[in-house]
Design a protein around this motif. Structure first.
Motif, PDB file in Angstrom:
ATOM      1  N   ILE A  54       0.845  -1.182   0.000  1.00 47.83           N
ATOM      2  CA  ILE A  54       0.000   0.000   0.000  1.00 47.83           C
ATOM      3  C   ILE A  54       0.882   1.235   0.000  1.00 47.83           C
ATOM      4  O   ILE A  54       1.829   1.326   0.782  1.00 47.83           O
ATOM      5  CB  ILE A  54      -0.928   0.011   1.228  1.00 47.83           C
ATOM      6  CG1 ILE A  54      -1.877  -1.181   1.173  1.00 47.83           C
ATOM      7  CG2 ILE A  54      -1.694   1.330   1.311  1.00 47.83           C
ATOM      8  CD1 ILE A  54      -2.728  -1.363   2.412  1.00 47.83           C
ATOM      9  N   LEU A  55       0.572   2.166  -0.886  1.00 46.08           N
ATOM     10  CA  LEU A  55       1.239   3.464  -0.912  1.00 46.08           C
ATOM     11  C   LEU A  55       0.317   4.442  -0.193  1.00 46.08           C
ATOM     12  O   LEU A  55      -0.820   4.657  -0.609  1.00 46.08           O
ATOM     13  CB  LEU A  55       1.479   3.909  -2.348  1.00 46.08           C
ATOM     14  CG  LEU A  55       2.163   5.260  -2.536  1.00 46.08           C
ATOM     15  CD1 LEU A  55       3.559   5.260  -1.918  1.00 46.08           C
ATOM     16  CD2 LEU A  55       2.246   5.608  -4.010  1.00 46.08           C
ATOM     17  N   LEU A  98      -2.463  -0.727  -3.829  1.00 46.07           N
ATOM     18  CA  LEU A  98      -3.444   0.273  -3.431  1.00 46.07           C
ATOM     19  C   LEU A  98      -2.761   1.603  -3.156  1.00 46.07           C
ATOM     20  O   LEU A  98      -1.700   1.635  -2.522  1.00 46.07           O
ATOM     21  CB  LEU A  98      -4.176  -0.187  -2.164  1.00 46.07           C
ATOM     22  CG  LEU A  98      -5.111   0.819  -1.478  1.00 46.07           C
ATOM     23  CD1 LEU A  98      -6.333   1.112  -2.341  1.00 46.07           C
ATOM     24  CD2 LEU A  98      -5.536   0.302  -0.112  1.00 46.07           C
ATOM     25  N   LEU A  99      -3.388   2.668  -3.621  1.00 44.59           N
ATOM     26  CA  LEU A  99      -3.007   4.027  -3.241  1.00 44.59           C
ATOM     27  C   LEU A  99      -4.037   4.497  -2.236  1.00 44.59           C
ATOM     28  O   LEU A  99      -5.230   4.568  -2.551  1.00 44.59           O
ATOM     29  CB  LEU A  99      -2.992   4.960  -4.453  1.00 44.59           C
ATOM     30  CG  LEU A  99      -2.848   6.455  -4.136  1.00 44.59           C
ATOM     31  CD1 LEU A  99      -1.529   6.752  -3.437  1.00 44.59           C
ATOM     32  CD2 LEU A  99      -2.996   7.280  -5.402  1.00 44.59           C
ATOM     33  N   PRO A 122      -3.046   1.521 -14.552  1.00 45.64           N
ATOM     34  CA  PRO A 122      -4.517   1.538 -14.607  1.00 45.64           C
ATOM     35  C   PRO A 122      -5.187   0.528 -13.661  1.00 45.64           C
ATOM     36  O   PRO A 122      -6.353   0.674 -13.329  1.00 45.64           O
ATOM     37  CB  PRO A 122      -4.833   1.186 -16.065  1.00 45.64           C
ATOM     38  CG  PRO A 122      -3.579   1.479 -16.816  1.00 45.64           C
ATOM     39  CD  PRO A 122      -2.446   1.265 -15.857  1.00 45.64           C
ATOM     40  N   ASP A 123      -4.444  -0.492 -13.218  1.00 44.79           N
ATOM     41  CA  ASP A 123      -5.007  -1.492 -12.312  1.00 44.79           C
ATOM     42  C   ASP A 123      -4.878  -1.104 -10.846  1.00 44.79           C
ATOM     43  O   ASP A 123      -5.390  -1.816  -9.969  1.00 44.79           O
ATOM     44  CB  ASP A 123      -4.337  -2.850 -12.532  1.00 44.79           C
ATOM     45  CG  ASP A 123      -4.617  -3.407 -13.909  1.00 44.79           C
ATOM     46  OD1 ASP A 123      -5.723  -3.158 -14.436  1.00 44.79           O
ATOM     47  OD2 ASP A 123      -3.734  -4.078 -14.473  1.00 44.79           O
ATOM     48  N   LEU A 124      -4.199  -0.005 -10.555  1.00 43.68           N
ATOM     49  CA  LEU A 124      -4.009   0.438  -9.180  1.00 43.68           C
ATOM     50  C   LEU A 124      -5.359   0.812  -8.572  1.00 43.68           C
ATOM     51  O   LEU A 124      -6.137   1.555  -9.165  1.00 43.68           O
ATOM     52  CB  LEU A 124      -3.079   1.652  -9.143  1.00 43.68           C
ATOM     53  CG  LEU A 124      -2.792   2.244  -7.768  1.00 43.68           C
ATOM     54  CD1 LEU A 124      -1.958   1.278  -6.925  1.00 43.68           C
ATOM     55  CD2 LEU A 124      -2.067   3.574  -7.920  1.00 43.68           C
ATOM     56  N   LYS A 125      -5.633   0.273  -7.393  1.00 40.29           N
ATOM     57  CA  LYS A 125      -6.860   0.625  -6.687  1.00 40.29           C
ATOM     58  C   LYS A 125      -6.590   1.873  -5.862  1.00 40.29           C
ATOM     59  O   LYS A 125      -5.477   2.077  -5.373  1.00 40.29           O
ATOM     60  CB  LYS A 125      -7.310  -0.534  -5.826  1.00 40.29           C
ATOM     61  CG  LYS A 125      -7.606  -1.745  -6.711  1.00 40.29           C
ATOM     62  CD  LYS A 125      -8.285  -2.840  -6.016  1.00 40.29           C
ATOM     63  CE  LYS A 125      -8.502  -3.945  -7.050  1.00 40.29           C
ATOM     64  NZ  LYS A 125      -9.294  -4.994  -6.581  1.00 40.29           N
ATOM     65  N   VAL A 126      -7.613   2.717  -5.734  1.00 43.11           N
ATOM     66  CA  VAL A 126      -7.461   4.003  -5.065  1.00 43.11           C
ATOM     67  C   VAL A 126      -8.524   4.162  -3.985  1.00 43.11           C
ATOM     68  O   VAL A 126      -9.697   3.884  -4.219  1.00 43.11           O
ATOM     69  CB  VAL A 126      -7.578   5.170  -6.067  1.00 43.11           C
ATOM     70  CG1 VAL A 126      -7.494   6.511  -5.356  1.00 43.11           C
ATOM     71  CG2 VAL A 126      -6.506   5.072  -7.149  1.00 43.11           C
ATOM     72  N   MET A 127      -8.061   4.613  -2.810  1.00 45.69           N
ATOM     73  CA  MET A 127      -8.980   4.963  -1.735  1.00 45.69           C
ATOM     74  C   MET A 127      -8.568   6.318  -1.185  1.00 45.69           C
ATOM     75  O   MET A 127      -7.407   6.533  -0.856  1.00 45.69           O
ATOM     76  CB  MET A 127      -8.968   3.922  -0.613  1.00 45.69           C
ATOM     77  CG  MET A 127      -9.937   4.268   0.519  1.00 45.69           C
ATOM     78  SD  MET A 127      -9.871   3.117   1.913  1.00 45.69           S
ATOM     79  CE  MET A 127     -10.578   1.661   1.173  1.00 45.69           C
ATOM     80  N   PHE A 128      -9.554   7.215  -1.112  1.00 49.70           N
ATOM     81  CA  PHE A 128      -9.327   8.536  -0.522  1.00 49.70           C
ATOM     82  C   PHE A 128      -9.783   8.512   0.929  1.00 49.70           C
ATOM     83  O   PHE A 128     -10.832   7.938   1.239  1.00 49.70           O
ATOM     84  CB  PHE A 128     -10.122   9.608  -1.273  1.00 49.70           C
ATOM     85  CG  PHE A 128      -9.661   9.832  -2.672  1.00 49.70           C
ATOM     86  CD1 PHE A 128      -8.474  10.502  -2.941  1.00 49.70           C
ATOM     87  CD2 PHE A 128     -10.420   9.386  -3.743  1.00 49.70           C
ATOM     88  CE1 PHE A 128      -8.051  10.718  -4.243  1.00 49.70           C
ATOM     89  CE2 PHE A 128     -10.003   9.594  -5.044  1.00 49.70           C
ATOM     90  CZ  PHE A 128      -8.818  10.267  -5.292  1.00 49.70           C
TER      91      PHE A 128
END
Length: 169
Positions: A54-55, A98-99, A122-128
């Motif tokens: 996770i980044l 995951l970002l 493009p496959d990176l999942k993102v959560m804010f």
């Protein structure tokens, strides 16, 4: 592709096949065992847990420290940064699953970081994670369409549950 849940170890038995390339280069451990019932030489492969990385980009030092601790305790490897620009530089060096990013940060905000990051992968999942979710991800924002939003304040257990769900999807 064999689905492997975090913490599981699977052993796969295959008969030798001269037309199939060996799997030695793509799995962590390879060896052979003897099938005592019919004396055929079988190959065994133990698939070890692939730790997801996770980044994390969060400018609040205390919040970042708590997030790292919770995610590492849940079994994730975390690289954390206090701004979007530094996180983006790291993302250019290695892949992540995951970002996880705050939206309001110095140097590069979370939306810009997510936009650039998903251009790279493009496959990176993102959560804010943000206290401004209602305004931040309006239809005009350039945030990735399938990004998850977790509004502050939240319980660390809820964060870990949401990360688990997002990465399992």
């Amino acid at each position: 592709m064999l689905p492997v849940a975090r913490g599981e170890v699977h052993t796969i038995y295959t008969l030798p096949n001269p037309l199939t390339p060996p799997l030695n280069g793509c799995l962590p451990r390879v060896g052979s065992v003897r099938d005592t019932d019919n004396s055929k030489n079988l190959h065994w492969i133990t698939v070890l847990e692939m730790i997801q990385k996770i980044l994390l980009a969060e400018d609040d030092n205390d919040m970042r420290r708590f997030l790292v601790k919770a995610l590492e305790k849940a079994g994730y490897k975390v690289a954390s940064f206090d701004n979007g620009a530094s996180a983006y530089d790291r993302l250019r060096e290695e892949p992540f699953s995951l970002l996880l990013t705050d939206i309001v940060m110095p140097e590069m905000d979370g939306i810009e970081l997510a936009r650039r990051a998903t251009e790279l992968d493009p496959d990176l999942k993102v959560m804010f994670i943000t206290g401004f979710a209602a305004v931040a991800l309006n239809s005009d924002s350039k945030a990735p369409k399938d990004a998850k939003v977790l509004s502050k304040p939240f319980h660390l257990r809820d964060l870990v549950d949401e990360v688990n769900k997002l990465l399992a999807a």
